[in-house]
Design a protein around this motif. Sequence first.
Motif, PDB file in Angstrom:
ATOM      1  N   ALA A 144      -0.296  27.933  49.328  1.00  0.00           N
ATOM      2  CA  ALA A 144       0.875  27.385  49.998  1.00  0.00           C
ATOM      3  C   ALA A 144       2.015  28.294  49.573  1.00  0.00           C
ATOM      4  O   ALA A 144       2.264  28.454  48.377  1.00  0.00           O
ATOM      5  N   ALA A 145       2.662  28.917  50.542  1.00  0.00           N
ATOM      6  CA  ALA A 145       3.585  29.999  50.187  1.00  0.00           C
ATOM      7  C   ALA A 145       4.833  29.991  51.054  1.00  0.00           C
ATOM      8  O   ALA A 145       4.831  29.431  52.157  1.00  0.00           O
ATOM      9  N   PRO A 146       5.911  30.629  50.560  1.00  0.00           N
ATOM     10  CA  PRO A 146       7.081  30.833  51.420  1.00  0.00           C
ATOM     11  C   PRO A 146       6.632  31.498  52.730  1.00  0.00           C
ATOM     12  O   PRO A 146       5.693  32.290  52.720  1.00  0.00           O
ATOM     13  N   GLU A 147       7.293  31.168  53.819  1.00  0.00           N
ATOM     14  CA  GLU A 147       6.818  31.560  55.146  1.00  0.00           C
ATOM     15  C   GLU A 147       6.462  33.042  55.314  1.00  0.00           C
ATOM     16  O   GLU A 147       5.379  33.341  55.840  1.00  0.00           O
ATOM     17  N   PRO A 148       7.327  33.975  54.912  1.00  0.00           N
ATOM     18  CA  PRO A 148       6.958  35.391  55.118  1.00  0.00           C
ATOM     19  C   PRO A 148       5.672  35.765  54.380  1.00  0.00           C
ATOM     20  O   PRO A 148       4.863  36.538  54.890  1.00  0.00           O
ATOM     21  N   ILE A 149       5.464  35.167  53.218  1.00  0.00           N
ATOM     22  CA  ILE A 149       4.241  35.467  52.444  1.00  0.00           C
ATOM     23  C   ILE A 149       3.035  34.825  53.122  1.00  0.00           C
ATOM     24  O   ILE A 149       1.981  35.447  53.258  1.00  0.00           O
ATOM     25  N   ALA A 150       3.207  33.595  53.608  1.00  0.00           N
ATOM     26  CA  ALA A 150       2.104  32.927  54.308  1.00  0.00           C
ATOM     27  C   ALA A 150       1.686  33.748  55.527  1.00  0.00           C
ATOM     28  O   ALA A 150       0.498  33.931  55.804  1.00  0.00           O
ATOM     29  N   LYS A 151       2.669  34.275  56.249  1.00  0.00           N
ATOM     30  CA  LYS A 151       2.372  35.111  57.428  1.00  0.00           C
ATOM     31  C   LYS A 151       1.626  36.372  57.018  1.00  0.00           C
ATOM     32  O   LYS A 151       0.674  36.790  57.674  1.00  0.00           O
ATOM     33  N   ALA A 152       2.084  36.986  55.924  1.00  0.00           N
ATOM     34  CA  ALA A 152       1.450  38.235  55.456  1.00  0.00           C
ATOM     35  C   ALA A 152      -0.004  37.965  55.046  1.00  0.00           C
ATOM     36  O   ALA A 152      -0.896  38.765  55.324  1.00  0.00           O
ATOM     37  N   ILE A 153      -0.236  36.824  54.397  1.00  0.00           N
ATOM     38  CA  ILE A 153      -1.601  36.471  53.980  1.00  0.00           C
ATOM     39  C   ILE A 153      -2.476  36.263  55.212  1.00  0.00           C
ATOM     40  O   ILE A 153      -3.614  36.726  55.279  1.00  0.00           O
ATOM     41  N   ASP A 154      -1.919  35.607  56.222  1.00  0.00           N
ATOM     42  CA  ASP A 154      -2.660  35.373  57.462  1.00  0.00           C
ATOM     43  C   ASP A 154      -3.042  36.717  58.110  1.00  0.00           C
ATOM     44  O   ASP A 154      -4.188  36.910  58.528  1.00  0.00           O
ATOM     45  N   THR A 155      -2.099  37.635  58.164  1.00  0.00           N
ATOM     46  CA  THR A 155      -2.367  38.954  58.759  1.00  0.00           C
ATOM     47  C   THR A 155      -3.437  39.687  57.957  1.00  0.00           C
ATOM     48  O   THR A 155      -4.391  40.226  58.514  1.00  0.00           O
ATOM     49  N   LEU A 156      -3.247  39.700  56.634  1.00  0.00           N
ATOM     50  CA  LEU A 156      -4.211  40.377  55.756  1.00  0.00           C
ATOM     51  C   LEU A 156      -5.617  39.789  55.952  1.00  0.00           C
ATOM     52  O   LEU A 156      -6.596  40.518  56.128  1.00  0.00           O
ATOM     53  N   GLN A 157      -5.677  38.464  55.963  1.00  0.00           N
ATOM     54  CA  GLN A 157      -6.977  37.806  56.089  1.00  0.00           C
ATOM     55  C   GLN A 157      -7.585  38.036  57.478  1.00  0.00           C
ATOM     56  O   GLN A 157      -8.802  38.110  57.629  1.00  0.00           O
ATOM     57  N   SER A 158      -6.712  38.195  58.502  1.00  0.00           N
ATOM     58  CA  SER A 158      -7.214  38.415  59.867  1.00  0.00           C
ATOM     59  C   SER A 158      -7.942  39.745  59.970  1.00  0.00           C
ATOM     60  O   SER A 158      -8.760  39.939  60.860  1.00  0.00           O
ATOM     61  N   HIS A 159      -7.633  40.665  59.047  1.00  0.00           N
ATOM     62  CA  HIS A 159      -8.284  41.976  59.077  1.00  0.00           C
ATOM     63  C   HIS A 159      -9.334  42.132  57.984  1.00  0.00           C
ATOM     64  O   HIS A 159      -9.880  43.209  57.808  1.00  0.00           O
ATOM     65  N   SER A 160      -9.551  41.072  57.217  1.00  0.00           N
ATOM     66  CA  SER A 160     -10.559  41.205  56.154  1.00  0.00           C
ATOM     67  C   SER A 160     -11.666  40.166  56.325  1.00  0.00           C
ATOM     68  O   SER A 160     -12.678  40.431  56.968  1.00  0.00           O
ATOM     69  N   THR A 161     -11.470  38.945  55.831  1.00  0.00           N
ATOM     70  CA  THR A 161     -12.562  37.962  55.895  1.00  0.00           C
ATOM     71  C   THR A 161     -12.524  37.079  57.138  1.00  0.00           C
ATOM     72  O   THR A 161     -13.503  36.396  57.435  1.00  0.00           O
ATOM     73  N   SER A 162     -11.378  37.021  57.839  1.00  0.00           N
ATOM     74  CA  SER A 162     -11.130  35.984  58.854  1.00  0.00           C
ATOM     75  C   SER A 162     -11.239  34.605  58.206  1.00  0.00           C
ATOM     76  O   SER A 162     -11.037  34.479  57.005  1.00  0.00           O
ATOM     77  N   ASN A 163     -11.594  33.588  59.005  1.00  0.00           N
ATOM     78  CA  ASN A 163     -11.568  32.215  58.472  1.00  0.00           C
ATOM     79  C   ASN A 163     -12.671  31.952  57.442  1.00  0.00           C
ATOM     80  O   ASN A 163     -13.710  32.612  57.440  1.00  0.00           O
ATOM     81  N   VAL A 164     -12.425  30.911  56.635  1.00  0.00           N
ATOM     82  CA  VAL A 164     -13.462  30.355  55.759  1.00  0.00           C
ATOM     83  C   VAL A 164     -14.532  29.727  56.661  1.00  0.00           C
ATOM     84  O   VAL A 164     -14.204  29.193  57.727  1.00  0.00           O
ATOM     85  N   CYS A 165     -15.764  29.772  56.242  1.00  0.00           N
ATOM     86  CA  CYS A 165     -16.910  29.153  56.933  1.00  0.00           C
ATOM     87  C   CYS A 165     -16.479  27.853  57.633  1.00  0.00           C
ATOM     88  O   CYS A 165     -15.941  26.942  56.995  1.00  0.00           O
ATOM     89  N   SER A 166     -16.696  27.790  58.949  1.00  0.00           N
ATOM     90  CA  SER A 166     -16.162  26.699  59.770  1.00  0.00           C
ATOM     91  C   SER A 166     -16.577  25.307  59.266  1.00  0.00           C
ATOM     92  O   SER A 166     -15.719  24.448  59.039  1.00  0.00           O
ATOM     93  N   PHE A 167     -17.854  25.073  59.051  1.00  0.00           N
ATOM     94  CA  PHE A 167     -18.265  23.701  58.689  1.00  0.00           C
ATOM     95  C   PHE A 167     -17.927  23.360  57.247  1.00  0.00           C
ATOM     96  O   PHE A 167     -17.757  22.187  56.909  1.00  0.00           O
ATOM     97  N   ALA A 168     -17.770  24.373  56.398  1.00  0.00           N
ATOM     98  CA  ALA A 168     -17.304  24.116  55.028  1.00  0.00           C
ATOM     99  C   ALA A 168     -15.899  23.506  55.059  1.00  0.00           C
ATOM    100  O   ALA A 168     -15.548  22.658  54.230  1.00  0.00           O
ATOM    101  N   GLN A 169     -15.091  23.916  56.050  1.00  0.00           N
ATOM    102  CA  GLN A 169     -13.733  23.360  56.150  1.00  0.00           C
ATOM    103  C   GLN A 169     -13.769  21.846  56.411  1.00  0.00           C
ATOM    104  O   GLN A 169     -12.893  21.111  55.958  1.00  0.00           O
TER     105      GLN A 169
END
Length: 388
Positions: A251-276
């Motif tokens: 849980a992060a300040p908005e610019p950091i949350a966005k950066a994490i989302d971008t970073l993750q979009s190019h690396s692991t993508s989402n966590v295993c769907s049914f695990a969520q």
Amino acid sequence: MEFVAETIADLTPSVTLSITSEAKRLREEGVNVCSFGAGEPDYDTPQHIKNAAIEALQGGETKYTAVSGVMPLRKLISKKLREENHCNYEPEQISVNCGAKHSVFNAIMACCDAGDEVIIPAPYWTSYPEMVRAVGAEPVFVETKKENGWKITAEEFDAAMSGATKMIIINSPNNPTGAVYTREELEKLAAVAQSEDILILSDEIYEKIVYGEAEHASIASVSPEVRDLTITINGFSKAYAMTGWRIGYTAAPEPIAKAIDTLQSHSTSNVCSFAQYGAIAALTGDQTEVEDMVAEYDIRRQYMLGRLEAIPNVSVVEPQGAFYFLVDIEKMGIKSVNFAEKLLSHEKVAAVPGAAFGHDFSIRLSYATSLPVIKDGLDRFEAFCRKH
Ligand SMILES: *Cc1c(COP(=O)(O)O)cnc(C)c1O
């Protein structure tokens, strides 16, 4: 030509590995090894959580989800943080990651450039310094004092700062020391961070595992201003015995949350769907199993405390959270890796050397194992300490 990048080649492989592989080899030979090495709960995931994941899987939740996790889960995490931790983070500020370890890595990578300094109180969780180095930043260690309960003070934090300081990592309840910071202590640390706009990475993975009078407090709840400097990290591994599921969150300040989302979009993508969906059940379901696990850890903790306090030449600070004792072995005059190797070869007891946590005169004993193993193991540990 060097195949491996310099920053990665310089990382140290986990010092715990040689001990665990030797313990495994002995076991395979049929030797009765008592292990205090566990870094995860010795329980199975509660059944209702498994059922929710199975239902989701059968129901077709088998596709990519939003990179930062499905909205119902992010909304629930936002609600949990607001109600239990008194910090307001919007669902858009939440990112669900592949375990809290991944959350810490994402947060460091999203915030730290080469040359930035990250303050890490020692003893520390073994992965923090290597993650900082992996992105080219520099860990700055602050040796905490046993008489301060292994907690960094505001004065020590202040003295460790330089013009290059970008972040401090606070881990409460702490692995490996079991220290739990009080709200007042966190307020003082937050004031120092605020004075220079230093980011706070708050790893709260052991939040639910606290004992006696100790209470978990989230540093982001100190004030909205402090929250805007804080990346709060938590997950499901320790509280719900879900280490293999790989779900953590930031849980992060908005610019950091966005950066994490971008970073993750190019690396692991989402966590295993049914695990969520299992995670959703963990947050919304019955919490009595969590309470039962903590009650059992507490029985083991109190037993170990009594035993360890009676052993000559070693000392402990009573842990207030997590499931570890950091045993000070300085008086034995032998460093941690050597101690752990001898303990294993002489008494067939496996423990993690303090060197893994930046404290070479200690040994970590986990009590995420059954009471009979703990009793047998401590008999052997005591015999070893009395002989050496
Ligand atoms: C276990 C642990 C983690 C990581 O947990 P996962 O969710 O399994 O990745 C993070 N921080 C600390 C201090 C831990 O002990």
